[in-house]
Design a protein around this motif. Structure first.
Motif, PDB file in Angstrom:
ATOM      1  N   VAL A 180      18.261  -3.228 -31.809  1.00 43.39           N
ATOM      2  CA  VAL A 180      17.021  -3.937 -31.552  1.00 43.39           C
ATOM      3  C   VAL A 180      16.584  -3.629 -30.124  1.00 43.39           C
ATOM      4  O   VAL A 180      17.389  -3.633 -29.210  1.00 43.39           O
ATOM      5  N   LEU A 227      24.719 -13.573 -27.903  1.00 48.34           N
ATOM      6  CA  LEU A 227      24.342 -13.368 -29.301  1.00 48.34           C
ATOM      7  C   LEU A 227      23.425 -14.485 -29.781  1.00 48.34           C
ATOM      8  O   LEU A 227      22.497 -14.243 -30.560  1.00 48.34           O
ATOM      9  N   ARG A 235      20.219 -13.587 -28.758  1.00 53.65           N
ATOM     10  CA  ARG A 235      19.893 -12.235 -29.213  1.00 53.65           C
ATOM     11  C   ARG A 235      19.663 -11.265 -28.061  1.00 53.65           C
ATOM     12  O   ARG A 235      18.694 -10.489 -28.045  1.00 53.65           O
ATOM     13  N   LEU A 244      28.648 -13.996 -35.063  1.00 52.92           N
ATOM     14  CA  LEU A 244      27.200 -13.784 -35.118  1.00 52.92           C
ATOM     15  C   LEU A 244      26.807 -12.327 -35.331  1.00 52.92           C
ATOM     16  O   LEU A 244      25.612 -12.005 -35.319  1.00 52.92           O
ATOM     17  N   PHE A 298      29.779 -14.140 -24.881  1.00 54.56           N
ATOM     18  CA  PHE A 298      29.297 -13.469 -26.097  1.00 54.56           C
ATOM     19  C   PHE A 298      28.492 -14.436 -26.972  1.00 54.56           C
ATOM     20  O   PHE A 298      27.464 -14.073 -27.528  1.00 54.56           O
ATOM     21  N   ASP A 299      28.996 -15.682 -27.104  1.00 55.81           N
ATOM     22  CA  ASP A 299      28.270 -16.680 -27.895  1.00 55.81           C
ATOM     23  C   ASP A 299      26.859 -16.859 -27.336  1.00 55.81           C
ATOM     24  O   ASP A 299      25.879 -16.902 -28.078  1.00 55.81           O
ATOM     25  N   HIS A 309      32.009 -10.304 -34.378  1.00 54.57           N
ATOM     26  CA  HIS A 309      31.819 -11.641 -33.805  1.00 54.57           C
ATOM     27  C   HIS A 309      31.184 -12.473 -34.923  1.00 54.57           C
ATOM     28  O   HIS A 309      30.475 -11.912 -35.771  1.00 54.57           O
ATOM     29  N   GLU A 312      19.908  -8.018 -25.973  1.00 54.89           N
ATOM     30  CA  GLU A 312      19.861  -6.666 -26.530  1.00 54.89           C
ATOM     31  C   GLU A 312      20.663  -5.689 -25.676  1.00 54.89           C
ATOM     32  O   GLU A 312      21.233  -6.065 -24.667  1.00 54.89           O
TER      33      GLU A 312
END
Lengths: 361, 361
Positions: free
Chosen positions: B324, A89, A92, B149, A85-86, B147, A94
């Motif tokens: 997005v 994210l 970014r 982020l 997840f880090d 999260h 999508e």
């Protein structure tokens, strides 16, 4: 190339089996809703197979992010999942970014779960690089992580868009891991396919020598058997539980020794012997059947004797397993050689099987 | 009692709205596959409503486990979610054990996500105790945790078996939280229901006085509107995104100030004003429309001016938001008063809206 179709009403998909599939990205490209993927792999697999997959995708204009995790069952945790997840994210990623799992069962299960819950679900492709993942964990949509109190306790049913089983990736598989995959292959024979069990008895030596044709047949046949069972019962309301043959005992072995001490396939192999012993105790299979099962498992380089955890500890660990309903523990048992069913065991029968099947304390 | 039906093909369910529903467990009992539940709630709600629900269930032979979490948006994290798993596994909760969420949106979202992934899915019932949860988060099956982020970045679509909206539980709701619920109610008027918007303008004072009939109407009407939109597009492939009116700006406000500084509904209220300002900038709504929207939001006790985070920071935070696609940020905009649509904004229009809608730096 061999093709197995998994016919799920809402999300049918193909399982492709051949050598050198990894760079044949023409199978992947039409499935991408966006020319962007994140490949999740581990430190062992990355140097072997990541560059060629990444180069092949990038040559076709696909933006590739690689997320490389530590290797091992002990990392099948929330903390490691969070690294995915880090990464997603931070870059970014999508909702239309496709996650590709490149690795064995742990990578497949974790990446599949990450795909199921990242932004409430993103597309997902499996590229299994171990025999166990090719014949079992990459097929059927079970995803999960472990919890300190139980294996695979947190997860989802989430189907991939495609499974690419590249037999070439098995060339680098250590012998122990290769044997672990054979455990799940033998399992399909014992569930409901005596002819396949007998084919395995006749071909175990060529399989152990990693003969390509024999391997292709074993992987295809295993995927067909699993696909048939999963298509009939995707969310395990009934017959899908047959796929857990050897797993209730096996999970207890894994948890009792600490995850990672034994490979999952090794624990399943010893667990299948315990299931066979319990079935013989119930008068359902003969001593000869038991011998054939034990002999095939041994020839596959797998343990046939379970660790001496003590019956109390086994019972306690199995009660924590998730195949529990109103306090009774379900087991997959053998009605005869090549035919299994979902049943229950009394404590004395479990104890007798453990006494016969465990190493001396 | 008012009844709203959510007609999903695979899993239709009822939303019941009335005072004193909490102890009417006859609505819950027929839905339990096993006479065993785990009620997940928080330290604020537990002393107010847990005992009466627990006693009513136990009086009907249901085994009840209570899991009490800390209260607040800042606890909508994996760490807190894990407290649910620890509790369930410690008590050996099974696949047929039903999870009941008793609380506001945070409890509902986390419990729903826990139910979605505990043992790959267990049954789930929502008992929302805040106005926001009754009109929005308990309906429609979106579950998630935050999260670092991004908000709601990890989650599932997972539908409850039943929603019990007990209006009596709103008696103890602090004024700020009550107003936060009104923000989502106003949202339904702005999405596609001018008549409801006008009813709200006429009845905002009795609503603020928590008149039972007005509240019942507002909750029922909001649930009907949400149920209609969700039934048409459960997994947000299209029109369901309309429910995010005010949310792209709102999430940026929440993240920018740190989760919990503003309530979610407060951020959505200010976000709706920014969406209205952008729509006016595009010439789609009039100055009078903007005034009516701002006036209703103000009368509901909600902020109409957004915090001065700076346009750069807003743009950065919104780019991390999950709506997005190929780098463009989707916004829900107003075509006219009472009619919204899914559109995109250019950076200059966003900047103009922020200049008009944010507090002086």
């Amino acid at each position: 190339m061999r093709l197995v179709k998994l016919d799920l009403d809402h999300a049918p998909y193909d399982i492709l089996i051949a050598r050198d599939l990894l760079t044949q990205v023409q199978h992947i490209l039409p499935l991408l809703p966006q020319k962007r993927v994140a490949i999740v792999t581990n430190e062992t697999v990355a140097p072997l197979y990541l560059p060629q997959l990444q180069v092949a995708l990038e040559a076709n204009g696909v933006q590739v992010q690689a997320i490389v995790l530590p290797d091992g069952e002990k990392y099948k945790t929330w903390e490691t999942l969070n690294l995915i997840f880090d990464g997603l994210l931070g870059a970014r990623a999508e909702r239309k970014t496709t996650l590709i799992a490149l690795g064995g069962g742990v990578i497949g299960d974790m990446t599949g779960f990450a795909a199921a819950v990242y932004q409430r679900g993103v597309p997902f492709i499996q590229i299994p690089t171990t025999l166990l993942a090719q014949v079992d964990s990459s097929v059927g949509g079970k995803t999960a992580i472990n919890h300190p109190l139980g294996k695979n306790m947190i997860g989802s049913f989430y189907q991939p868009k495609l499974v690419l089983a590249d037999l070439s990736t098995l060339d680098t598989l250590p012998p122990r891991e290769f044997s672990a995959g054979l455990a799940e292959i033998i399992k399909y024979g014992l569930i409901d396919d005596l002819a396949f069990f007998e084919w395995l008895e006749a071909n175990i030596d060529v399989l152990m020598a990693r003969d390509t044709d024999a391997l292709a047949h074993a992987v295809e046949h295993s995927c067909q058997n699993k696909a048939r069972i999963v298509a009939a019962d995707e969310k395990e309301h009934g017959q899908r539980a047959l796929l857990n043959l050897g797993h209730t005992f096996g999970h207890a072995i894994e948890a009792g020794l600490g995850y990672g001490a034994w490979l999952h396939g090794e624990a399943v192999a010893a667990g299948m012997v315990l299931a066979a012993l319990a079935s013989k105790e119930l008068g359902q299979i003969s001593a000869t059947d038991l011998e054939r099962i034990t002999a095939l498992i041994a020839k596959a380089g797998l343990p046939t004797v379970s660790p001496a955890l003590g019956a109390e500890r086994y019972l306690d660990l199995m009660a924590q397993d998730k195949k529990v309903d109103a306090g009774k523990i379900k087991f997959i048992l053998m009605r005869r050689l090549g035919e299994s069913y979902i049943g229950e065991l009394t404590v004395p029968v479990i104890q007798a099987a453990l006494t016969a099947g465990c190493a001396a304390a």
